[in-house]
Design an enzyme around this catalytic site. Structure first.
Site, PDB file in Angstrom:
ATOM      1  N   HIS A  48      -7.250-124.005 -23.315  1.00 16.82           N
ATOM      2  CA  HIS A  48      -6.321-124.535 -22.145  1.00 16.82           C
ATOM      3  C   HIS A  48      -6.936-124.519 -20.907  1.00 16.82           C
ATOM      4  O   HIS A  48      -7.429-124.541 -20.078  1.00 16.82           O
ATOM      5  CB  HIS A  48      -5.577-123.043 -21.395  1.00 16.82           C
ATOM      6  CG  HIS A  48      -4.953-123.330 -20.818  1.00 16.82           C
ATOM      7  ND1 HIS A  48      -4.898-123.841 -19.288  1.00 16.82           N
ATOM      8  CD2 HIS A  48      -3.060-123.606 -20.933  1.00 16.82           C
ATOM      9  CE1 HIS A  48      -3.598-123.240 -18.462  1.00 16.82           C
ATOM     10  NE2 HIS A  48      -2.722-123.839 -19.740  1.00 16.82           N
ATOM     11  N   ILE A  54      -8.859-125.169 -18.066  1.00 15.07           N
ATOM     12  CA  ILE A  54      -7.544-124.667 -16.615  1.00 15.07           C
ATOM     13  C   ILE A  54      -7.599-122.986 -16.794  1.00 15.07           C
ATOM     14  O   ILE A  54      -6.437-122.873 -18.243  1.00 15.07           O
ATOM     15  CB  ILE A  54      -6.697-125.614 -16.334  1.00 15.07           C
ATOM     16  CG1 ILE A  54      -7.503-126.527 -15.808  1.00 15.07           C
ATOM     17  CG2 ILE A  54      -5.812-124.814 -14.802  1.00 15.07           C
ATOM     18  CD1 ILE A  54      -5.950-127.941 -15.791  1.00 15.07           C
ATOM     19  N   GLY A  57      -1.677-120.196 -15.560  1.00 13.37           N
ATOM     20  CA  GLY A  57      -0.923-119.284 -14.830  1.00 13.37           C
ATOM     21  C   GLY A  57      -0.561-117.915 -14.339  1.00 13.37           C
ATOM     22  O   GLY A  57      -1.127-117.175 -14.187  1.00 13.37           O
ATOM     23  N   VAL A  58      -0.958-117.399 -16.432  1.00 12.91           N
ATOM     24  CA  VAL A  58       0.255-115.995 -16.852  1.00 12.91           C
ATOM     25  C   VAL A  58      -1.180-115.588 -16.466  1.00 12.91           C
ATOM     26  O   VAL A  58      -0.611-114.152 -16.485  1.00 12.91           O
ATOM     27  CB  VAL A  58       0.941-116.437 -17.483  1.00 12.91           C
ATOM     28  CG1 VAL A  58      -0.073-116.479 -19.351  1.00 12.91           C
ATOM     29  CG2 VAL A  58       1.597-115.514 -18.749  1.00 12.91           C
ATOM     30  N   GLU A  62      -1.149-112.454 -14.571  1.00 15.71           N
ATOM     31  CA  GLU A  62      -1.329-110.671 -14.732  1.00 15.71           C
ATOM     32  C   GLU A  62      -2.982-110.306 -14.522  1.00 15.71           C
ATOM     33  O   GLU A  62      -3.362-108.933 -14.410  1.00 15.71           O
ATOM     34  CB  GLU A  62      -2.539-110.876 -16.540  1.00 15.71           C
ATOM     35  CG  GLU A  62      -2.994-110.033 -17.527  1.00 15.71           C
ATOM     36  CD  GLU A  62      -2.793-108.262 -16.904  1.00 15.71           C
ATOM     37  OE1 GLU A  62      -2.269-107.619 -17.780  1.00 15.71           O
ATOM     38  OE2 GLU A  62      -0.458-108.900 -17.881  1.00 15.71           O
TER      39      GLU A  62
END
Length: 145
Positions: A48, A54, A57-58, A62
């Site tokens: 990723h 990057i 976002g998840v 978390e």
């Protein structure tokens, strides 16, 4: 205020899923500030994205949930060692404003906004260099092991 050993006392997560390196401020029952040092060595950067890494976002969500969990455990003097666990129960008003890349220090903030029957709500932010990267209202639920 809490080093990595103390953070690991309050959180059951471990490498590669521990996203709080240190807590710098904590006010019992009110707010917490900590950080995650984001390095190119993170496993998720392998996919990723290899050409332009990057932080997903998840995983920022978390990280915000984890810092909120530390505040909850610290406030109520509980931990996985005492047979308690906080699990991620939801996120509302999630927004992403800035990419997080290797070399960034992700500052994590959580403010307790309410609780009811072992369900806790927090207003959270993740920042890099004072710039908002993500925000969310995080909900965690207490469970006994």
């Amino acid at each position: 205020m809490l080093d990595i050993q103390q953070v690991m006392h309050y959180l059951p997560q471990r490498y590669p899923f521990l996203f709080v390196d240190r807590v710098t401020e904590i006010e019992k029952g009110k707010r917490i500030v900590g950080y995650k040092n984001v390095t190119i060595n993170e496993q998720f950067f392998q996919g990723h994205f290899p050409a332009k890494p990057i932080m997903p976002g998840v995983l920022m969500i978390e990280a915000m949930a984890q810092i909120a969990g530390v505040l909850g455990f610290y406030t109520y003097e509980k931990s996985p060692e005492t047979g308690h666990l906080y699990v991620f129960a939801g996120a509302d008003n999630v927004r992403f404003k800035r990419q997080v890349v290797p070399g960034d220090q992700l500052i994590l903030e959580a403010v307790a906004t309410g609780s009811r029957r072992h369900i806790y709500k927090f207003s959270c932010r993740a920042l890099v260099n004072g710039e908002l990267a993500a925000s969310a209202d995080i909900i965690i639920a207490e469970q006994t092991l």
